[in-house]
Design an enzyme around this catalytic site. Sequence first.
Site: not given
Lengths: 378, 378, 378, 378
Positions: C179, C266, C272, C274, C305
């Site tokens: 940076r 789900s 369930k 996830n 270029r």
Amino acid sequence: MTAFDPGFSTAAMTRLFSAGARVSAMCNFEAALAGAQADAGLIPARAAAEIEDVCAAPVADAESLLAAGWVTGTPVAALLESLRADLSPEAGGAIHCGATTQDVVDSALMTQIRDGLDLLDAGIVKVAAALRFLAAEHRLTPMVGRTFLQHAEPTTFGLRAALWLEPLLRQLAGLRGRRASLPVQLGGPVGNRTALGEQAAVVTAGVAKRLGLVVPVVPWHTDRSHLLEVVTLVDRVAGSAGKIGADLVQLSQSEVGEIRTRSGKSSSMPGKRNPIDSIRAVAAAQACGAVARVVTAAPPHQLERGVGSWHAEWFAVPLVFQTAGAAVEAIGLAAGSIEVDEARMAANLGVAAEPAMLAAAGALVDRVLAATDAAGVK
Amino acid sequence: MTAFDPGFSTAAMTRLFSAGARVSAMCNFEAALAGAQADAGLIPARAAAEIEDVCAAPVADAESLLAAGWVTGTPVAALLESLRADLSPEAGGAIHCGATTQDVVDSALMTQIRDGLDLLDAGIVKVAAALRFLAAEHRLTPMVGRTFLQHAEPTTFGLRAALWLEPLLRQLAGLRGRRASLPVQLGGPVGNRTALGEQAAVVTAGVAKRLGLVVPVVPWHTDRSHLLEVVTLVDRVAGSAGKIGADLVQLSQSEVGEIRTRSGKSSSMPGKRNPIDSIRAVAAAQACGAVARVVTAAPPHQLERGVGSWHAEWFAVPLVFQTAGAAVEAIGLAAGSIEVDEARMAANLGVAAEPAMLAAAGALVDRVLAATDAAGVK
Amino acid sequence: MTAFDPGFSTAAMTRLFSAGARVSAMCNFEAALAGAQADAGLIPARAAAEIEDVCAAPVADAESLLAAGWVTGTPVAALLESLRADLSPEAGGAIHCGATTQDVVDSALMTQIRDGLDLLDAGIVKVAAALRFLAAEHRLTPMVGRTFLQHAEPTTFGLRAALWLEPLLRQLAGLRGRRASLPVQLGGPVGNRTALGEQAAVVTAGVAKRLGLVVPVVPWHTDRSHLLEVVTLVDRVAGSAGKIGADLVQLSQSEVGEIRTRSGKSSSMPGKRNPIDSIRAVAAAQACGAVARVVTAAPPHQLERGVGSWHAEWFAVPLVFQTAGAAVEAIGLAAGSIEVDEARMAANLGVAAEPAMLAAAGALVDRVLAATDAAGVK
Amino acid sequence: MTAFDPGFSTAAMTRLFSAGARVSAMCNFEAALAGAQADAGLIPARAAAEIEDVCAAPVADAESLLAAGWVTGTPVAALLESLRADLSPEAGGAIHCGATTQDVVDSALMTQIRDGLDLLDAGIVKVAAALRFLAAEHRLTPMVGRTFLQHAEPTTFGLRAALWLEPLLRQLAGLRGRRASLPVQLGGPVGNRTALGEQAAVVTAGVAKRLGLVVPVVPWHTDRSHLLEVVTLVDRVAGSAGKIGADLVQLSQSEVGEIRTRSGKSSSMPGKRNPIDSIRAVAAAQACGAVARVVTAAPPHQLERGVGSWHAEWFAVPLVFQTAGAAVEAIGLAAGSIEVDEARMAANLGVAAEPAMLAAAGALVDRVLAATDAAGVK
């Protein structure tokens, strides 16, 4: 001596893409061209016969000959020099007439590809047979289905095997279709077949027939899509092997333990079972995918001849076949050695499988078994 | 026997990444580990001396040994079996203590990488010297600048050469910095150095010193960013070679004709001059970029050991170095043979170059020449 | 309206790489150039002030302006037309003097990249802080180490977290260093700064200072390695997020259950869990890796270029930052929500962890904690 | 607002892959499923009719809904919640029965792909028609063939155009074949269609018919080869556009000047003619190739659902179509605006073309024209 780990090839593929085999394939092209031109009355039959004889003999130092091509500018210039040393002036003048380096190199590559597809075909059939057995044997063996690696709903191991198998069958069909339509390259210096004169179509057909290739609509010197299609297909086969391998590693992990395959040992922990064939399939598939992209993501081949993009194929295509061959060989070894632990599957599932689920899974298995039979896989 | 066209490697790189050299690098690790452990009092000095002796002898059939690793599960298991056959029971028990396969394989690879970086360094210096000469010699030689391949405004050939050179200098610096910080791998079976006990830090430092590597903050068994950084850097060098090659092809094309390089001949058109070295650089750079991605775009290495992603490095890293070596060698041959046609440059430019433009270009050339001197390139 | 799933970006990154923000960054360049040229006495201060005013106002329809660039040939031609409509003839004649489209586009991109790096920095710090907490908290929490997903030897969860953290720290340092050295682009039509005359160095320094960029040794119009280094670094950050995500999915799988993260539900199975954030990190990292290669594997930019390779950056760089931002955001959400199940870890391990192992793991954790403190991450 | 340069999509493709269109395609799936289930007697016809009505209405804030999916875990959970708010309890209970998120997402994607293929088809036909005209018009217009950018032997511009055209014809045929065989996805939570009971086959067929898709042998939740084949084909089309674009740039470069296309202007040099459409085609093809690999080089989808590899398709597939659409649109604009400078071609060739060469080239052109007629391209 290979310059990378031997696990990324097979003995047969390494042989097929050796320098010797490549130069031999180039010689076969020159012989086929001479034969076709003799048939068309363009060169004397005697010269053609002589060329065929000399081209049938193995070249002494193929590796050096190919290396010399990077000094003289083309591997074919070096080859012709070597061949002409053994030919009469008449035959020396008749060889390679109307052809250019790219005709020799591309056509030779296509014949190597044909043989490579045959090797893959045999390997896939072996994998498919192993999976077919598992699909049939475990058609109704309940196990838990896992989505995002979380337990979802029950399924059967036979269906899991069938779902590994089905794409392989489509790839096998694709590979066989492709094998039957590999195009010869014959265009001369700029791809217009000028130097073959009025007999261009006849000679092209003759060369194609001799080499077991087909005649394309036009020369494809800077249209690489024929090649790209083969490479993509082979990469897809490797990808299927990789998918099976990755799943086998998951199913054989310590906490799951539902299957076991032929296992390697650890250098530090004697009791550990590493699913080495599955790992090799995964690794080889990754390698194949990368080298395939040398061809599939090549910068455009410029005007009448690719600058570098063409030459990079000489690196990539052999490696695509070697790595794919390794992936298929490895997954064949893995699939052929799978031991299923039904009790563990039941324990992991935790609930009794409902008959409706078994029937639904079984019906899908049957569809794949039928497709397998249709493909002639036993 | 290589399994791809020899233009995609160099003799030295092929040797460096041969099976024999790889196994030898593994043996060096085992010797260094034994030596460091003896120094720390963990194994008898006598055992270490014996291990060092046996590890210094060349292994008989390295290729087979590596292939056997795909049956037994790891190349190191096979190697240890072979080494122990020549060791006393005491030394056989002392070798590889506290280490795991990955320690051996990764550290050995790092030492091969170190030697590979040295080969590349020498190659880059050669290219840089050739470009430096051109930049200085043609500091004020006018030519037309081309954007999108259309004539834009005047520039000088010296600046074109300087603009090829400048990124190579930064890459050379990066490569030297990286060479000085290649990390040893020593973590034991799960990367926590448990088996080395309280002497873990001392032994690690000892192994690193013996191998010419550095000690990382932590083992990097599933953090491949160290490796990825080297591979990216090497790929970038190949990319620079490819850029120069592509430009040389453009500048030497028939209609432009501003430069000529060592040229190969055509198999069908005797008078044609193909810029074969530039083409090889372009092709090798494409190949390098693809195989580099086996490492840089590898699926994550799982938990304490990569499943396939790790093994795929054994395919890719040797090929990254071989192809990059080829690209650098080729562009060195091209750059060293450039003949500049100033009259053609002037004719293509069509107008007289203004002094202000020449001064501006010359000032930029001087900045690069100064940077070149600072890098010690003559 | 995005043209792909919103999970592959973040709100802030989408804003930063919007058409409006891009055109605004281009305007900033024109303003900086005018200011620097006024300081050097090349254009009247009055004209520069007017240009700065007009360039500070938002452009009405940035999207259309960018689209128009594909008809007129460059986005800058369209922008200048729009700006000049609001400028006096004097200022209209003074804007963009000595610059070319690539100066505007590349410098503008670098300022967007600077802001993108700041966004990533903040995201990484958040992830690092979460991992630091886990590393310290679970410094001695035993769990089993898994290689090839097989149980290997004991380790600690704190070390697992520290091993996720350590590469992020190095990447954070790299990102901060990068940076601070992002180069301005200012070379004029063919990259020799001719049109800036004797004041070239002064003007370049002035533009760089105004934009918060640095002055490179030479213009980099067809040397993309500066850009490539940033993109590679950002891709590496995404890769680290992906590795953590993949491991979290493994550790939270049903059979392992050692950790839990914030979970999605789900559509078909209410109970369930996830691991949606981890999955998003994996997916975004894959996407990032692919688009990064548009830059890192670009065919060489021709002469002065790039033909297409340059323009493709306008597609890829924004997507690299958006996908990396998504990966970091997602893994931050996952890491910040980890619940550790120590009992399950102990049960899976099955044996008691030895004090020596705990000490070894703890020592490595301490090294990472020290590095974290040194990086200023709390 | 797009988050990348608008030159990398087309208006129609952006619309097709917008959030609104995607959610609408998901709704179409739910409607088709309800309809097919009503036909099979699994849900009341009244409920199906209600579902069809609600699903036909546009969703208010599709972008937010998709974003919400990354919190709740799946875009379908969020969609169902939204739809059920407008449905009676009976219909709310009947919607999505037996399906899972992947059924909705994959089938919806396939219908978007179908429409995307139609857009590409129209674009290709336009390119093909322009090339056909050139091939016929310049069947015997002599120009020099260039290999490695060096003058080789004479050819005709008509043959150059025909060689650009021929692969497009094959790709068009492939694309039409593929369009006719896009598979529906319907497998339920783990891909065994259990929840559809004995009517699984009937319902699947009904959904496929309603959506204009076909019934695959088995669900393909973790076999992505169907998708991969489409993506590969589309990438190949983009690649063909890129090849044509690259050649047009070469042929229109200042020193060659054999053709001119619609040209953009420079921001700094008024008289310069930049081949902007060709450049856009090259750039878009590069972008397409990279994003295609998110799908074609995806890590294996695990067991019954891909962790990330699946989700990454939601990023990649829309971008593959957008970039390919851009490449085809751009090359259509370029090809439709080609002005051929026969005098310049003759001058560059330098020698008179022999009648035999013209005849040979013309014969190949005729083969392509015949194939073009057979494809119905005028």
